[in-house]
Motif scaffolding. Structure first.
Motif: not given
Length: 119
Positions: A1-6
């Motif tokens: 699963e792709v996740q981008l966390v700012e």
């Protein structure tokens, strides 16, 4: 699963600085174009800056040129947005997004981080 966390948003006075981070999992940032967008209350989301995976070429919106710097640390799979000399009009939710080189659309988005600049 792709996740981008700012992360890295917050409240700062005008003239201050913040550094936003975008940590990716499930994809390798050095294979994607990474961009920062922002959305102010009642306004559309607009692009702020992006960095290419091909040659690390960068681009900036006119409104942030000379004040913001985008960079990437491939070892940490993280993209940063250094924001200096912040202005009240920089107040927005900031999002990072990724797209494959050559793709027209950004396919993955983070949840955003709030930046508030007081005058």
């Amino acid at each position: 699963e792709v996740q981008l966390v700012e992360s890295g948003g917050g409240l700062v006075q005008a003239g201050g600085s913040l550094r936003l981070s975008c940590v990716a999992s499930g994809l390798s940032l050095d294979e994607y174009v990474i961009a920062w967008f922002r959305q102010a209350p009642g306004k559309e989301r607009v692009g702020v800056s992006c960095i290419s995976s091909v040659d690390d070429a960068t681009s900036y919106a006119d409104s942030v040129k000379g004040r913001f710097t985008i960079s990437r640390d491939n070892a940490k799979n993280t993209v940063y947005l250094q924001m200096n000399n912040l202005k009240p009009e920089d107040t927005a939710v900031y999002y990072c997004a990724s797209r494959e080189v050559g793709a027209a659309e950004y396919s993955y988005w983070g949840q955003g981080t709030q930046v508030t600049v007081s005058s």
